[in-house]
Design an enzyme around this catalytic site. Structure first.
Site, PDB file in Angstrom:
ATOM      1  N   SER A  53       3.000  -5.488   2.107  1.00  0.00           N
ATOM      2  CA  SER A  53       3.886  -5.923   3.185  1.00  0.00           C
ATOM      3  C   SER A  53       3.466  -5.314   4.512  1.00  0.00           C
ATOM      4  O   SER A  53       3.934  -5.745   5.574  1.00  0.00           O
ATOM      5  CB  SER A  53       5.335  -5.544   2.871  1.00  0.00           C
ATOM      6  OG  SER A  53       5.431  -4.184   2.471  1.00  0.00           O
ATOM      7  N   GLU A 123       0.705  -7.997  -9.050  1.00  0.00           N
ATOM      8  CA  GLU A 123       1.639  -9.098  -9.209  1.00  0.00           C
ATOM      9  C   GLU A 123       1.190 -10.014 -10.344  1.00  0.00           C
ATOM     10  O   GLU A 123       0.015 -10.382 -10.428  1.00  0.00           O
ATOM     11  CB  GLU A 123       1.735  -9.921  -7.919  1.00  0.00           C
ATOM     12  CG  GLU A 123       2.319  -9.157  -6.746  1.00  0.00           C
ATOM     13  CD  GLU A 123       2.455 -10.008  -5.496  1.00  0.00           C
ATOM     14  OE1 GLU A 123       2.843  -9.445  -4.457  1.00  0.00           O
ATOM     15  OE2 GLU A 123       2.178 -11.228  -5.547  1.00  0.00           O
ATOM     16  N   GLU A 190      11.492  -9.281  -8.183  1.00  0.00           N
ATOM     17  CA  GLU A 190      11.849  -9.711  -6.835  1.00  0.00           C
ATOM     18  C   GLU A 190      12.507 -11.090  -6.834  1.00  0.00           C
ATOM     19  O   GLU A 190      11.967 -12.048  -7.387  1.00  0.00           O
ATOM     20  CB  GLU A 190      10.607  -9.747  -5.939  1.00  0.00           C
ATOM     21  CG  GLU A 190      10.906 -10.159  -4.506  1.00  0.00           C
ATOM     22  CD  GLU A 190       9.757  -9.923  -3.550  1.00  0.00           C
ATOM     23  OE1 GLU A 190       9.906 -10.265  -2.364  1.00  0.00           O
ATOM     24  OE2 GLU A 190       8.713  -9.389  -3.988  1.00  0.00           O
TER      25      GLU A 190
END
Length: 272
Positions: A53, A123, A190
């Site tokens: 991020s 991920e 998430e």
């Protein structure tokens, strides 16, 4: 389960499993630089995520995809120099582990050697199992990430809640069990329905850290700049702002400009 808080001088992957076992919630925030990391660590945070991020927050990109491995190592090394207590997790950026387990291992080794980070985060589920296994075989701790996976944003086409439909929810649950079986020490979930997130957390023994995943998981993570109100244009339902620094910092800058223009700064006491 007991919710009494034990004092941990240093957080490790083993600590996190103990915290879940004893019912103590895990607090996780992001940091990308030395100064912020020092403040966050001193406050007593359990995990600091050096997230990709940074691509959005620090560099202004629309997605997390542009950030490079070299840039992640730079941010992570800055954070690690500030840390005394927290476990530091570093994101493997897009393109450094998908589809090539040898590259995944090389990327993870570079992060560990060059930044001093304590672990890496990837991920995905079954599709990255070979990369996870190879990284773990080198003794590098791995945190998983399921649900909304921002590195796959162009595949999803949206940042909306994931796994509402039964097929995707079943895959997510299977992926969570697989990641635990492979040896991951924790998983981030998430933007998934709270009921599903609770089911996942109850089905595995490793901690599940939620972001937009309700209160039935083992801990929570937010982007520090978001919860401090520095990124004022970002307002998802799951975000609680603890400060409004965008306004407060703006006012401070305006006051400084005014003081300089009016010759009030520096005054006689602020000179040598």
């Amino acid at each position: 389960m007991s919710t009494a808080k034990k004092e941990y001088k240093r957080i490790t992957t083993k600590t996190l499993v103990e915290m879940k076992k004893h019912g103590e919630k895990i607090a996780m925030l992001t940091a990308y630089d030395y100064t912020m990391a020092k403040i966050v660590d001193h406050a007593g945070i359990d995990i600091i995520l050096v997230g990709d991020s940074a691509s959005n927050v620090m560099a202004g990109h629309e997605t997390t995809l542009p950030i490079t491995l070299d840039q992640m190592i730079y941010h992570a090394s800055s954070v690690v120099r500030a840390i005394e207590r927290a476990l530091v997790v570093v994101d493997l950026p897009f393109g450094t582990y998908q589809g090539n387990s040898r590259q995944a291992l090389d990327s993870a080794i570079r992060i560990m050697k060059e930044s001093g980070g304590h672990s890496v985060k990837l991920e995905g589920g079954a599709e990255i199992s070979e990369s996870v296994t190879r990284i773990l075989s080198a003794g590098i701790p791995v945190m998983g990430h399921l649900g909304l996976t921002p590195q796959s944003i162009y595949k999803f086409g949206t940042y909306s809640v994931r796994a509402r439909k039964e097929e995707e929810a079943n895959k997510l649950k299977a992926d969570a069990i697989l990641l635990e079986e492979l040896g991951c020490f924790a998983i981030v979930l998430e933007k998934v329905p709270a009921k599903l997130a609770r089911e996942v957390a109850e089905s595995i023994t490793i901690p599940v850290i939620g972001i937009g995943a309700g209160d039935g998981v083992d801990g929570q993570v937010l982007v520090t700049h978001d919860m401090l109100g520095m990124t004022h244009e970002f307002s998802p339902r799951f975000l609680r702002r603890y400060l409004d620094l965008y306004t407060e910092m703006g006012d401070a800058f305006k006051n400084y400009i005014l003081d300089v223009k009016s010759r009030d700064f520096p005054n006689k006491e602020e000179q040598y």
